[in-house]
Write a protein that holds these residues in place. Sequence first.
Motif, short mmCIF file in Angstrom:
data_model
loop_
_atom_site.label_atom_id
_atom_site.label_comp_id
_atom_site.label_asym_id
_atom_site.label_seq_id
_atom_site.Cartn_x
_atom_site.Cartn_y
_atom_site.Cartn_z
N GLY A 1 0.83 -1.19 0.00
CA GLY A 1 0.00 0.00 0.00
C GLY A 1 0.87 1.24 0.00
N LEU A 2 0.25 2.39 0.14
CA LEU A 2 0.97 3.66 0.24
C LEU A 2 0.67 4.30 1.59
N LEU A 3 1.71 4.89 2.21
CA LEU A 3 1.55 5.63 3.46
C LEU A 3 1.73 7.12 3.20
N PHE A 4 1.03 7.95 3.96
CA PHE A 4 1.21 9.40 3.87
C PHE A 4 1.20 9.98 5.28
N PRO A 5 1.81 11.15 5.48
CA PRO A 5 1.82 11.76 6.82
C PRO A 5 0.41 12.17 7.23
N GLN A 6 0.04 11.85 8.47
CA GLN A 6 -1.31 12.19 8.94
C GLN A 6 -1.61 13.68 8.78
N LYS A 7 -2.86 13.98 8.46
CA LYS A 7 -3.39 15.34 8.32
C LYS A 7 -2.81 16.10 7.12
N ASP A 8 -1.98 15.45 6.31
CA ASP A 8 -1.32 16.13 5.18
C ASP A 8 -2.16 15.95 3.92
N VAL A 9 -3.03 16.91 3.66
CA VAL A 9 -3.95 16.84 2.53
C VAL A 9 -3.20 16.82 1.21
N VAL A 10 -2.13 17.58 1.12
CA VAL A 10 -1.35 17.64 -0.13
C VAL A 10 -0.74 16.28 -0.45
N GLU A 11 -0.11 15.65 0.54
CA GLU A 11 0.52 14.35 0.29
C GLU A 11 -0.51 13.26 0.03
N LEU A 12 -1.65 13.33 0.72
CA LEU A 12 -2.71 12.37 0.45
C LEU A 12 -3.22 12.53 -0.98
N SER A 13 -3.41 13.77 -1.41
CA SER A 13 -3.85 14.03 -2.79
C SER A 13 -2.84 13.47 -3.79
N LYS A 14 -1.56 13.67 -3.53
CA LYS A 14 -0.51 13.16 -4.42
C LYS A 14 -0.54 11.64 -4.49
N SER A 15 -0.77 10.99 -3.33
CA SER A 15 -0.80 9.52 -3.30
C SER A 15 -1.98 8.98 -4.11
#
Length: 394
Positions: free
Chosen positions: A336-350
């Motif tokens: 899977g992919l992990l992203f930093p919590q609360k980071d909308v930008v990184e979640l969007s990128k993922s």
Amino acid sequence: MKIGVITSAYPEYEDDPHGIFVHRLMKEVTKKGHEVHVLAPYTGKMTNFQLDGVYVQKFNYFYPKRFQKLAGRSGMIDNVKEGVFVKFQFCSFIIFNLINSYKKLKDMDIVHVQWPIPNGLGALFLKKISKIPYINTIHGEEVYLSKKYHTVFLIKLLVNNSSKTITNSSATLKTCLNEGLDKKKLDIIPFGVDTSFYKPLNIVKDKKIFQILSVGYLIERKGFMYLISSISEVSKKHENVRLKIVGSGPQEKQLKDLITKLQLEKYIEILGNIPNDELLKMYNSSDLFVLPSIIDSQGNTEGLGVVLIEAMACGLPVIGSNIGGIPDIISDGETGLLFPQKDVVELSKSIIKLIENRILMEKIADKGYQMVKTNFSWEKIAAQYIDCYEKIKK
């Protein structure tokens, strides 16, 4: 073996999400020929019943009982925030839990406590009076709250007197060790998934849309507001993206208001709770699963993330925040992919990364599926618990 279970959440029917993972474990233990008796607080309907061969008794903890608010379906952590009256019920809950533990479970061979705070004192009393050994399962939130309310000494007492204390992830184990709990008493057994039910189905997906799914109780800790905000960014680049959130809870209005504020009604739908059969179909008709959990304002976080395992068992690629027990399930870039919590930008990128890379989607979906089949079936999880029970009874 007669096994008593003391828990603060337990379902009343198969699709009831209230403590459903506890039931799935105990149902599997029952299948192996053991007799399971569950003691849980009353939540508004049945008081004495069987569910899939598990005997369940629910007790009242405040009178008049129509005023009972602590153990409602929002969960104790959220209910206790409702004011002094509900906080007072916490004290009466401890007393009635202790009394009913002795009355209902005094002929058990072993007692299994889910959430030692607030449920462990009954098991400790049974051990001292009736010499019945007990084990704990710590889910994480009870340690965070004990730290906040300066009651870590009580968790230490309950762990030290247990025969074994199980944590649900390496993150929960680390939290316990950081609070000074006895390392020799602690072990890890995760919760699992029914891989005979949650599995890939031959469902034709709508190729015109990219369907994202998320499932969970609508509370702060689940982080749905960050996932909703990320769709605002993803939809600018991929207009065919859609998000469905399955669940209900106290943040429902707040989340719907956010969807309206961001003008995302076309892209996002909150469905409420649905039966397991429908959820299975939804997993299989989706393209991606996201669990955006956070460390909430109480310091609490995701102990493991069972819905991730369900999604992976259905062959879905997954994205999860890099907190709590989620990294026990997701190896970044592999399962899977992990992203930093609360980071909308990184979640969007993922999300965009997977939309635009079908090969990567298929790779992590396949590896995630194989990992769950190998490590997280309820049959294998129950076998680990049964082994623990039997070693204690020798």
